[in-house]
Design an enzyme around this catalytic site. Sequence first.
Site, PDB file in Angstrom:
ATOM      1  N   GLU A 139       0.844  -1.202   0.000  1.00  0.00           N
ATOM      2  CA  GLU A 139       0.000   0.000   0.000  1.00  0.00           C
ATOM      3  C   GLU A 139       0.873   1.243   0.000  1.00  0.00           C
ATOM      4  O   GLU A 139       2.060   1.176   0.349  1.00  0.00           O
ATOM      5  CB  GLU A 139      -0.901  -0.002   1.238  1.00  0.00           C
ATOM      6  N   LYS A 141       2.812   4.583   1.080  1.00  0.00           N
ATOM      7  CA  LYS A 141       3.372   5.069   2.345  1.00  0.00           C
ATOM      8  C   LYS A 141       3.099   6.570   2.412  1.00  0.00           C
ATOM      9  O   LYS A 141       3.754   7.372   1.760  1.00  0.00           O
ATOM     10  CB  LYS A 141       4.870   4.801   2.427  1.00  0.00           C
ATOM     11  N   ASP A 143       2.977  10.365   3.446  1.00  0.00           N
ATOM     12  CA  ASP A 143       3.982  11.274   3.993  1.00  0.00           C
ATOM     13  C   ASP A 143       3.266  12.358   4.790  1.00  0.00           C
ATOM     14  O   ASP A 143       3.070  13.483   4.334  1.00  0.00           O
ATOM     15  CB  ASP A 143       4.798  11.891   2.846  1.00  0.00           C
ATOM     16  N   TYR A 252      -4.330   2.835   8.550  1.00  0.00           N
ATOM     17  CA  TYR A 252      -3.731   1.763   7.751  1.00  0.00           C
ATOM     18  C   TYR A 252      -3.190   0.599   8.570  1.00  0.00           C
ATOM     19  O   TYR A 252      -2.499  -0.258   8.038  1.00  0.00           O
ATOM     20  CB  TYR A 252      -2.605   2.332   6.875  1.00  0.00           C
ATOM     21  N   LYS A 349      11.266   3.022  -0.411  1.00  0.00           N
ATOM     22  CA  LYS A 349      11.275   4.479  -0.554  1.00  0.00           C
ATOM     23  C   LYS A 349      11.491   4.883  -2.016  1.00  0.00           C
ATOM     24  O   LYS A 349      12.324   4.317  -2.717  1.00  0.00           O
ATOM     25  CB  LYS A 349      12.376   5.098   0.322  1.00  0.00           C
ATOM     26  N   CYS A 443      11.504  49.763  -7.337  1.00  0.00           N
ATOM     27  CA  CYS A 443      10.972  48.680  -8.174  1.00  0.00           C
ATOM     28  C   CYS A 443      11.949  48.352  -9.307  1.00  0.00           C
ATOM     29  O   CYS A 443      12.369  49.253 -10.046  1.00  0.00           O
ATOM     30  CB  CYS A 443       9.628  49.094  -8.762  1.00  0.00           C
ATOM     31  N   CYS A 446       9.881  49.496 -12.796  1.00  0.00           N
ATOM     32  CA  CYS A 446       9.523  50.875 -13.152  1.00  0.00           C
ATOM     33  C   CYS A 446      10.308  51.923 -12.376  1.00  0.00           C
ATOM     34  O   CYS A 446      10.211  53.118 -12.676  1.00  0.00           O
ATOM     35  CB  CYS A 446       8.027  51.105 -12.964  1.00  0.00           C
ATOM     36  N   CYS A 461       5.437  47.257  -5.139  1.00  0.00           N
ATOM     37  CA  CYS A 461       5.404  48.416  -6.024  1.00  0.00           C
ATOM     38  C   CYS A 461       3.938  48.796  -6.172  1.00  0.00           C
ATOM     39  O   CYS A 461       3.126  47.958  -6.586  1.00  0.00           O
ATOM     40  CB  CYS A 461       6.000  48.076  -7.393  1.00  0.00           C
ATOM     41  N   CYS A 466       2.893  49.918 -13.565  1.00  0.00           N
ATOM     42  CA  CYS A 466       4.215  49.284 -13.619  1.00  0.00           C
ATOM     43  C   CYS A 466       4.203  48.204 -14.698  1.00  0.00           C
ATOM     44  O   CYS A 466       3.347  47.309 -14.683  1.00  0.00           O
ATOM     45  CB  CYS A 466       4.540  48.669 -12.264  1.00  0.00           C
TER      46      CYS A 466
END
Length: 715
Positions: A139, A141, A143, A252, A349, A443, A446, A461, A466
């Site tokens: 099944e 795994k 995370d 699980y 893994k 910026c 511009c 900005c 711009c």
Amino acid sequence: MYSEEKQKELIQKTKELLKISIKNIKTEKDAKKIIEDLREVIKYHDWRYYVLADPVISDYEYDRLFHLLKDIEKRYPDLITPDSPTQRVPSELTKEFPQVKHLAPMLSLDNSYNEGDLKEFDRKVREISGLEKVEYAVEPKFDGAGISLIYEDNFFVRGATRGDGAVGEDITPNLRVIRTIPLSADFKSFGIKKIEIRGEVLINKEKFKEINQLRLEEGLPPLANPRNAAAGSLRLQDPKEVAKRSLEAFVYQITYAVDENGNNLLGNKLRYHYDAIKLLFELGFKSPYQEIKVCQGIDEVIQYCKKWERKRDSYPYEIDGMVVKVNDISLYEKLGVTSHHPRWAIAFKFKARQATTKILKVVFQVGRTGAVTPVAKLEPVEIGGVTVSSVSLINEDFIKEKDIRIGDLVLIERAGDVIPYVIKVITEARTGEEKPIEFPKNCPSCGSQLVKPPEEAVWRCININCPAQVVERIIYFASKDAMDIRGLGEANIRKFYKLGFLKSIPDIYRLPYDKIVQLEGFGQKSVENLKKAIEESKHRPIYRLITGLGIRFVGKVTAKTLAEHINCVEDLKNWSVEDLEKLPDIGYVVAHSIYEFFHNQQNIEMLEKLKNLGIETCKEKEEKKENIFEGKTFVFTGTLSCCSREVAQEIVERLGGHATNSVSRKTSYVVVGENPGSKFRKAQSLGVPILNEQQFIEMIKDHIPEDLKEKANMS
């Protein structure tokens, strides 16, 4: 969990309960009967929505049922029970998380990274068990953040973090708000008095992307990965805040189960791991029952692991490998455990999602909302099969917090579709030649002076003209998730802007095709295709137009919510912040942003220009769509040759149907492409009608909306 007849009964009961008002309830006896019915149907609809992702009533109808139950319980508080749906969100803060001992140790898993490791694991299992060939359950795994759940006499009584495997933290209040954790389940009918279940708390990848997008808009650093986000959410002190995080729990493993007399049921009545997972699924838990496969021997295990590694990115949740378990639980005691891991299970893994690389330089990019983002250019490095050459450094505070410098060696992570993220600086590798990153005061596009609002972490900005912002807004408007204008990608938009063809969003619909056809790289055919795509975009559903407007904090999901509650986009001019806050998943910050957008005269003038150029801002034509699939639910599995799964789902929805990712008895059709997954097997086991790709094409070929024909390769 529910038979077809039982589901019909509950749907009928739902209709009857929707007719009831608190005013109709005169006595406690009446209240008790109605409360019992309400809890039963709400539990059923929670299962349909959160476990199957296949609701059969609207959110509005669900809310009416829930509020009716809440009102009755308020009038008759003695009738409140611990497993009532209203008890999921307690009001008190959790000041601390007490330590609790697990009923059975939550051991880690030994890891394998190649076929050789798996074959060595199998050799040891066969040697200890004395079997020539071992049956394994394989099944995904997950995370996420590990948890254990204890149920006694059918009720959820305690939930805890993994901790050190022997002792964890009691986070019961936070786990009670997760809708995929039933507050009660009928374990007694299987002879189970007390049970401990191991699981994982996760965040769906799409939901995680939405959360990170909002954080980026707010100038906050994105969450590194769904795992960290889930783990952090579980330790929030306010369960109400936990409830907002869209957490889901998959279970699980049953680690402890006894009957009324205290007799152990694992390896006896609960003989096989696959059957245990199936039992949990049937009791209403979210489990990998649809993904789990019983394999005869290690060679079949290896093939299944490789198959999942190829398709890991298409799975809705982050997985970092596959778990291989001996299916026969009665062998566990004989196989034994080490101080670290069981000998009857191993994790295969997948390829790493992290890598180290060097920062070469930093550039500053201006987004469509004016936010200035520092971007590190990297020595290219491959992470999870993708070459990464740049990474966002989020904002000035993020750079200072991690002390990131030009020339640094950094650890980068890329999880699935999540943007690359700097985990840490490898300070031990510094040579002294690294240079501090200086944030600009003006910026980069511009030259306007940047500002940093007191409540934000990002420099902006504020010059609405711009050039960088204008270009980014046009790019976003034409993008796949918005108006989806093929042929008008980022490169062409930047080229047209430099040539003066595009200065605003409405200019898309005033392009000088006679001049474009004279440009290098553009022929008569490509210009005709571009013109056709732009014309087709005028008739997109209005949620796409709302998305394309680039309202801060409003993505496709929120745009769909808005579109469901209006007839024309212009209607939003008349909505107050309070009106907007009443809509699902729209809080004050998002509501305020929408309100400000539609009370800005320049934005209203832009909408008026788009309307005058032929863009549909109302639903009228959209409502004329064919509804040949009205009341029908489709599930797609495997790879389709005609189009992507997303396009197939959109066709179904545009033709009045509903496309989901979960197969149930209520599914009308499962459409099977090449290399179908567990959904195909489940459809077969439930007797759900199955269509191959050609049969599906025959059903839709004369009804495909014009703007989707090319995407479906049926133009």
